[in-house]
Design an enzyme around this catalytic site. Structure first.
Site, mmCIF file in Angstrom:
data_model
loop_
_atom_site.group_PDB
_atom_site.id
_atom_site.type_symbol
_atom_site.label_atom_id
_atom_site.label_comp_id
_atom_site.label_asym_id
_atom_site.label_seq_id
_atom_site.Cartn_x
_atom_site.Cartn_y
_atom_site.Cartn_z
ATOM 1 N N GLU A 161 64.051 53.386 14.795
ATOM 2 C CA GLU A 161 63.239 52.871 13.432
ATOM 3 C C GLU A 161 64.089 53.362 12.294
ATOM 4 O O GLU A 161 63.730 52.784 11.247
ATOM 5 C CB GLU A 161 61.848 53.698 13.523
ATOM 6 N N TYR A 186 65.353 24.778 20.746
ATOM 7 C CA TYR A 186 66.030 25.019 19.735
ATOM 8 C C TYR A 186 67.582 24.370 19.340
ATOM 9 O O TYR A 186 68.208 24.563 20.525
ATOM 10 C CB TYR A 186 65.933 26.681 19.221
#
Length: 406
Positions: A379, A302
């Site tokens: 979360e 990348y």
């Protein structure tokens, strides 16, 4: 609330569904470019929102577009979809049920946040000027999924080019609910290194009759570490890591070859080229000195993930208004990890930001890192991600004052 404004409380309405989606995806991870179960789950989650949906031809990607009521720019929001080849050890009730596969890099959270943002933006379609492209991409973990999606026309939907792009990446090692990014290089270029040192095998009791490649390979590894500290400018850093060394099979045999493998991480084209040349020079030079040979191969990975300075400033202002100024920070230095969102940012002005998601009860410095078999997130941070995605899209489209000023 002004047009274009987004509040964290508004985003929290979508948190229960986002958590449920994240857990469902976490339990059924898939690896690579072909993720049929994950793709199906994303499509189900987007159903009924009035989006125009397109799936990939050569990979299990999902591209969904939301058109506003007025003309305006095209803003792309990205979530990656693939998992890692890892056996999970978190003990979570929703831990992976798939052997040797785990969402250890937060991509389950990325999908859940982007679906939540799609639902919120669909509700506020009347405020939107322009188009939002929701990019769900497989194959981020070394499979160049973003590049494949670009090849399939991601950056031009119905003849309209993407004007700006934004992505979030959760980070358990940062305080939950905080946002971090910087202008310029945010993440490194990543290349794969392979060196085969070839000597002459023989009996381990008589090394003088052979050409033992093992000490030659060991010398190469140590020399590479020294060379980085003595030839690379610390202001433009590089990382050379040899993470695998394979040689021999029995104690009594000197092997013919040793294979080294690892990674090269850099932040500029100039240093990238310098490191490639350095590795070749050191490995072949040391091998010749000992009467051996070295074959060096470097597979480009990348490119550098480079944030557009103007867009980065826009994101910093936008996130500060949504999360609070104390929750938004300029990242002091680039991370030497790599991201294939770099392909998008190479073509379109935009930015990638880190979203802190340290699990409750843990110090960020002690939280299991991404790519660990114990990696987990808070979360509750998903609400911050939903809010930031939504605010960036709305304000960039011109729905708020920030978008018009940028």
């Amino acid at each position: 609330m002004r047009s274009g404004d987004v509040t964290l409380d508004e985003a929290r309405r979508f948190l229960p569904d986002a958590v449920a989606l994240r857990r469902s995806l976490h339990a059924r991870p898939e690896i690579g470019l072909h993720l049929p179960t994950t793709q199906r789950r994303v499509l189900e989650a987007l159903d009924g929102l009035g989006l125009k949906v397109r799936t990939g031809r050569r990979l299990s990607s999902v591209t969904a577009t939301l058109d506003g009521r007025r003309e305006g720019p095209v803003v792309l929001l990205r979530a990656d979809m693939d998992a890692l080849p890892l056996s999970e050890a978190t003990g979570l009730a929703f831990a992976s049920r798939v052997p040797d596969a785990m969402h250890a890099c937060g991509h389950d959270a990325h999908m859940a946040m982007l679906v939540g943002a799609a639902r919120l933006l669909a509700e506020r379609r009347d405020e939107l000027a322009g188009r939002v492209v929701f990019m769900f991409q497989p194959g981020e973990e070394g499979h160049h999924g973003a590049r494949h999606m670009i090849d399939e026309g991601l950056l031009s939907t119905d003849g309209r080019a993407v004007d700006a792009a934004f992505a979030l990446h959760v980070m358990p090692g940062l305080p939950s609910g905080t946002l971090w990014l910087r202008p310029g290089p945010q993440m490194a270029a990543s290349d794969k290194l392979r060196v085969v040192v070839r000597g002459r095998g023989g009996h381990a009791s008589s090394p003088h009759t052979a050409c033992d490649p093992v000490p030659v390979a060991c010398e190469v590894v140590l020399a590479l570490q020294t060379a980085v500290t003595r030839t690379i400018d610390i202001a433009d850093p590089a990382v050379v890591t040899v993470s695998s060394l394979a040689a021999g099979s029995l104690p009594g045999i000197i092997p013919e070859t040793v294979e080294l493998a690892g990674t090269l991480r850099t932040l500029s084209p100039e240093t990238r080229a310098r490191v490639h040349a350095m590795v070749e020079r050191i490995a072949t030079g040391i091998a010749v000195t000992h009467g051996a040979t070295a074959e060096v191969s470097i597979r480009p990975g990348y490119p550098v993930t480079r944030n557009d300075p103007a867009f980065t400033e826009f994101v910093l202002r936008t996130a500060a208004q949504v999360l609070g100024p104390e929750q938004v920070q300029v990242l002091p230095a680039p991370a030497m990890t790599a991201e294939d969102f770099s392909y998008v940012l190479r073509a379109v002005p935009g930015a990638l930001a880190f979203l802190g998601a340290c699990p409750p009860g843990l110090d960020p410095g002690q939280a299991p890192a991404l790519h660990s078999d114990r990696a987990d997130i808070d979360e509750d941070a998903l609400a911050a991600g939903i809010a930031c995605h939504t605010a960036v899209a709305l304000r960039r489209s011109g729905a708020g004052s920030e978008g018009r000023a940028s």
